[in-house]
Design an enzyme around this catalytic site. Structure first.
Site, PDB file in Angstrom:
ATOM      1  N   ASP A 162       2.891  -0.147  -0.066  1.00 33.71           N
ATOM      2  CA  ASP A 162       3.369  -1.295   0.720  1.00 33.71           C
ATOM      3  C   ASP A 162       2.722  -1.349   2.105  1.00 33.71           C
ATOM      4  OD1 ASP A 162       5.222  -1.593  -1.435  1.00 33.71           O
ATOM      5  OD2 ASP A 162       6.637  -0.255  -0.447  1.00 33.71           O
ATOM      6  N   GLU A 210       9.331 -10.270  -4.376  1.00 29.19           N
ATOM      7  CA  GLU A 210       9.742  -9.332  -3.327  1.00 29.19           C
ATOM      8  C   GLU A 210       8.605  -9.281  -2.318  1.00 29.19           C
ATOM      9  OE1 GLU A 210      10.264  -5.435  -4.994  1.00 29.19           O
ATOM     10  OE2 GLU A 210       8.393  -5.485  -6.091  1.00 29.19           O
TER      11      GLU A 210
END
Ligand code: FUB
Length: 465
Positions: A47, A232
């Protein structure tokens, strides 16, 4: 241009003790020289949120570790106990500044949840605001803030999470309208107060139903009606009068990164397409950020390169990103070569190739994937090409291989106008061998390494000094 061909079976110069240049032999433990993908090689780094502060590129990833918690179905699951921050000035040398926030230190978080999912960090008035999700002691996910005077920390964690946000994956957009907006979860967005740590009073509110329960949610859902199954990790940014909301979602079975555009930070957004398609090896997640550094746009994302059998241990990678004239974004394919400048005097990891022809790539050690890869040449003609290798202003005098080879293996090294051949001594264990360079190679050149004859060789790295 006329190609100078030097078909010399060069004399072996000698088996080298430490072939790599001084700067690589004596690297501090927290510094990595990569330039290729993955960019962080001392741990998993998923991420990756990239931000530019004070002319330096900072990456705030989440920190995967081997699974210590299980999902509700009993399977191994994402496990993240803390956050590190990394920085680089050249996208090749990466410094790990160490842990900035850890789960035990979050007053409102569960200290054993291992749920420190995707974070973000922005600067305002000389303060750095680090936004991170975590499992809350009161249930569900919340988003906390930690504040520092420097991007590397130390960060002070606020005692309470941001009221009104239940979810993961915060991203803050500092818009040219003077406001800051926080995006999270599956594309929900709300305006922040000037203090950057609370939601503004004038945010829209929506009443949502969950079974027979009703509850109020702050902000707007920017992805409503857009392709966004299991969306997401929203990342929003502004460029040339357009707002971009980029986000992972499931198109078929695993995540792609798609994007939508709007003239307003809180939408409505119009879906525009895919920035990166599904990972070919089935790695289920992808999560990204987009940043302009020194005039070039970059796309940071993750892949499970150092964990081929467990896709919840991921590693950060980078590619260049280009816009079309109408502001839309060109699709990007993951590469091994990445974007960083690589010096010929470094250990050139040719297994992070730009193109490959016949050769195979495999891990050096399947008990420790962080040791990296090797290139396997089994047939005459097997080759890899590694683009944009910097030979510098002074032509290197020697070339060194870390290799294994059967009898009589001859490799051809092509760089710029020079084509040289080297016969690798028979070696069944990893060995290093150096040869005089029979040609002068300078400047930025594409390097190709090819097995010339029907023999076999494996190469870990090559270096030119
Ligand atoms: O890293 C944990 C989660 O996986 C992130 O929060 C999601 O975006 C996905 O990458």
């Amino acid at each position: 241009m006329h190609m100078k061909k030097l078909l010399v079976i060069a004399a072996v110069f000698g088996l080298a003790a430490c072939a790599q240049p001084q700067e690589e032999c004596n690297l501090p433990e927290n510094v990595m020289i990569t330039g290729t993908n993955p960019i962080i090689s001392n741990q998993f780094a998923a991420d990756p949120t990239a931000r530019v502060f004070n002319g330096k590129l900072y990456v705030f990833p989440s920190h995967d570790i081997p699974s210590v918690i299980t999902h509700h179905d009993g399977s191994a699951w994402f496990s993240m106990a803390d956050y590190h921050v990394f920085s680089s000035e050249d996208l090749t040398t990466w410094t790990d500044h160490g842990v900035i926030v850890t789960q035990e230190d979050v007053p409102w978080g569960r200290p054993d949840a291992y749920s420190m999912w995707a974070p973000d960090c922005v600067e305002k008035d000389g303060k750095y605001y680090f936004y991170f999700p975590n499992a809350s002691k009161t249930g569900g996910f919340a988003v906390g803030v930690a504040i520092a005077d420097n991007p590397e920390g130390p960060y002070e964690i606020l005692p309470e999470p941001i009221k009104g946000i239940n979810g993961i994956d915060p991203c803050v957009l500092q818009a040219s309208d003077g406001n800051a907006y926080i995006f999270w979860g599956n594309g929900r967005c709300a305006k922040l107060k000037d203090n950057m740590i609370e939601l503004a009073e004038d945010n829209p509110k929506q009443v949502m139903k969950w079974g027979d329960r009703e509850f109020e949610m702050v902000g707007v859902s920017c992805l409503q009606g857009l392709p966004s199954r299991q969306a997401e990790g929203p990342f929003a940014f502004e460029y040339n009068g357009n707002y971009y909301l980029t986000y992972p979602y499931v198109r078929e079975n695993t995540e792609v990164i798609g994007y939508a555009m709007s003239k307003n930070p809180m939408g409505p957004y119009e879906y525009k397409g895919i920035i990166m398609a599904e990972h070919e090896n089935g790695c289920w997640t992808n999560h990204h950020s987009i940043v302009n550094y020194k005039g070039q746009w970059y796309f940071f994302y993750h892949h499970n390169a150092y964990s081929p059998h467990f896709d919840k241990n991921r590693s950060a990678q980078i590619e260049k990103l280009y816009f079309n004239e109408d502001g839309t974004i060109q699709e990007i394919k993951p590469t091994k070569r990445g974007v960083g400048p690589v010096k010929a005097s470094h250990k050139v990891q040719i297994d992070r190739y730009s193109t490959i022809n016949g050769a195979d790539i495999d891990y050096l050690d399947t008990t420790d994937y962080f040791k990296g890869w090797k290139t396997i040449f089994d047939n005459a003609g097997d080759a890899v090409c590694f683009n944009e290798l910097d030979f510098g202003k002074k032509a290197p005098k020697k070339v060194t291989f870390r290799y294994m080879a059967g009898p009589g293996a001859v490799v051809e090294v092509k760089a710029g106008d020079a084509v040289c051949e080297f016969e690798l001594p028979d070696a069944r264990e990893w060995a290093e061998v150096s040869f005089d360079m029979p040609a002068k190679v300078k400047g930025l050149q594409d390097l190709s390494v090819k097995l010339v004859n029907d023999s076999n060789a494996e190469i870990d790295w090559v270096t030119f000094r």
